[in-house]
Design an enzyme around this catalytic site. Structure first.
Site, PDB file in Angstrom:
ATOM      1  N   GLY A  25       0.836  -1.190   0.000  1.00 23.24           N
ATOM      2  CA  GLY A  25       0.000   0.000   0.000  1.00 23.24           C
ATOM      3  C   GLY A  25       0.869   1.236   0.000  1.00 23.24           C
ATOM      4  CB  ALA A  45      -0.113   6.383   2.890  1.00 20.24           C
ATOM      5  CB  SER A  46      -0.147  11.380   1.877  1.00 19.57           C
ATOM      6  OG  SER A  46      -0.291  11.182   3.272  1.00 19.57           O
ATOM      7  CG  LEU A  47       2.698  11.547   5.388  1.00 19.06           C
ATOM      8  CD1 LEU A  47       2.673  11.741   6.898  1.00 19.06           C
ATOM      9  CD2 LEU A  47       3.129  12.826   4.690  1.00 19.06           C
ATOM     10  CB  VAL A  51       3.473  -0.793   3.794  1.00 15.92           C
ATOM     11  CG1 VAL A  51       3.786  -2.079   4.548  1.00 15.92           C
ATOM     12  CG2 VAL A  51       3.143   0.333   4.772  1.00 15.92           C
ATOM     13  CG  ASP A  84      -5.755   7.931  10.284  1.00 13.26           C
ATOM     14  OD1 ASP A  84      -6.879   8.226   9.839  1.00 13.26           O
ATOM     15  OD2 ASP A  84      -4.757   7.772   9.561  1.00 13.26           O
TER      16      ASP A  84
END
Length: 456
Positions: free
Chosen positions: A154, A156-158, A161, A307
């Site tokens: 996956g 993400a913005s930051l 993985v 989150d």
């Protein structure tokens, strides 16, 4: 004169050529330049602001034509924001994802458009991932892992993985930060602050500076993966008496501020009804377990995972004992609640359950909700104000309630929040008040999830 002009033009040519060769040799992405990122953000802000300024000049407020046009302006403005987030990436995508999750606060046109950012986050190349690992761990991939999947599990913005296998045979998840995010984040936040202040001058009623304030506070925490690892261990110890909860173990010898290595955990997202049906997972059991877990975080410990979107809450059947488990991921942000706040919050819930409306008002006001205490009660319970008055435990849930709450927030309450400045007060960006809305969303999360995976 001609000679001087020739000399100047020659120097300019040399300078331009040298600059071009430097950028080429450094393989510098123009998107990394602050002036490019600022210019793109400024242009988008100007276009959106101009659209809102001029679109309604010849339309009577409150008419069907007005509302239809307003929806169109919202939609195209949201699409422009989406394009900006995808172009600038990093912090912009993170903020865009946050906006896309605010179903209670933003018009549907914005949330539905920006939600796609959860699946459109940029990916770093394998060369960039290897470079981060080489810089932080001082070794090559082959020295650390038997195998390392190039395709991320996956992105993400930051960070993204990757699944990997250690030399001792254990399978791990390696979370690696995008190499440019750390450097760009502080500058991006300054850009957002400058532009939002400019918008506020054009539209005095616009009061969304709390977004920047939250980003300033939270971004450094989210970019420190060691902090995330410590949070994961703390919540694992804190809720160790719940056998259904699994928090992946951290491998500290393979973790730094930009790399977090943990046990690999599989499962389906908490809102994936097909996955749960296929694996024989009882949705009511999941709903009850989520309620226990978050209630203890809020009322007992005052340490709340901030989150809990479906991608961070996985469900599965344990291969050994076939019991249902919940895997909690992404521990970068936690809210710490003071004892007085938790006590008032507990008393508020007791009042809601007992339908004691005088106490509902009293404790909502003590938590900072002010005159918006009816809204606060609706957000907490995910029930309508009518149901809250009648007693949430005695009135059946209807399918129209959730839509009714969202409509009131989008069309009535949100403008009031922005115009009066109550947004700042209620979200606790003022250091003297607690972040009650954060807790409200966390407390309501499992109820909303239940409505999603197990409709009444």
């Amino acid at each position: 004169m001609a000679g001087r002009l020739l000399k100047v033009s020659s120097l300019a040519t040399v300078a331009f050529a040298s600059s071009g060769f430097y950028l080429y040799s450094r393989q510098l992405d123009l998107n990394d330049l602050s002036i490019i990122r600022f210019g793109r953000a400024a242009a988008t802000t100007v276009v959106i602001s101009y659209d809102y300024l001029t679109a309604f000049e010849h339309v009577e407020h409150g008419t069907e034509e007005y509302w239809a046009l307003k929806s169109k302006v919202h939609r195209r403005s949201a699409e422009r924001l989406l394009d900006l987030c995808c172009a600038n990436r990093g912090t912009f995508i993170k903020v865009g994802q946050h906006l896309g999750a605010l179903d209670y606060l933003l018009p549907e046109e914005y949330t539905s458009t920006l939600k796609v950012l959860h699946s459109r986050a940029p990916q770093s190349s394998m060369e960039q991932i290897q470079q981060v690992i080489r810089e932080d761990l001082g070794k090559e991939l082959s020295e650390l892992f038997v195998s390392f999947e190039e395709k991320p599990q996956g992105a993400a913005s930051l960070a993204q993985v990757h699944k990997a296998v250690l030399h001792d045979g254990r399978t791990v998840a390696v979370k690696v930060q995008h190499p440019k995010v750390q450097r760009q984040s502080s500058k991006d936040i300054v850009v957002m602050e400058v532009l939002l202040r400019a918008v506020h001058k054009v539209f005095p009623d616009f009061a969304f500076m709390w977004l920047v304030e939250e980003a300033k506070k939270n971004m450094p925490l989210e970019l420190d993966f060691l902090n995330e690892g410590h949070n994961a261990e703390r919540v694992a110890r804190m809720l160790a008496h719940y056998p259904f909860l699994k928090v992946p173990m951290i491998h500290w010898d393979l973790s730094t501020k930009r790399i977090l290595t943990m046990d690999f955990a599989e499962g389906g997202q908490v809102n994936d009804k097909d996955y749960m049906k296929k694996h024989g997972i009882n949705v009511n059991e999941i709903s009850e377990s989520l309620g226990k877990m978050y209630s203890e975080m809020i009322f007992v410990h005052g340490f709340v995972h901030c989150d809990p979107h479906p991608g961070n809450v996985l469900v599965r059947k344990c291969p050994q004992n076939k019991k249902t488990e919940i895997v909690l991921l992404d521990h970068g942000l936690y809210q710490i609640l003071k004892p007085d706040f938790r006590l008032d919050y507990c008393r508020l819930w007791q009042a809601l359950i007992n339908s004691d409306m005088s106490k509902v008002e009293r404790y909502s006001r003590r938590l900072g909700a002010g005159d918006l205490y009816p809204l606060f009660a609706c957000v907490l319970t995910a029930r309508s104000w009518t149901a809250v008055n009648a007693g949430i435990s005695s009135v059946p849930v209807t399918n129209s309630e959730f839509s009714n709450i969202c409509w009131r927030l989008n069309e009535i309450i949100l403008p009031t929040l922005c115009y009066t400045g109550e947004k700042r007060k209620i979200t606790g960006t003022d250091s003297s008040s607690p972040n009650c809305i954060c807790v409200a969303f966390c407390a309501a999360y499992y109820r909303i999830t239940r409505n999603t995976i197990c409709p009444y």
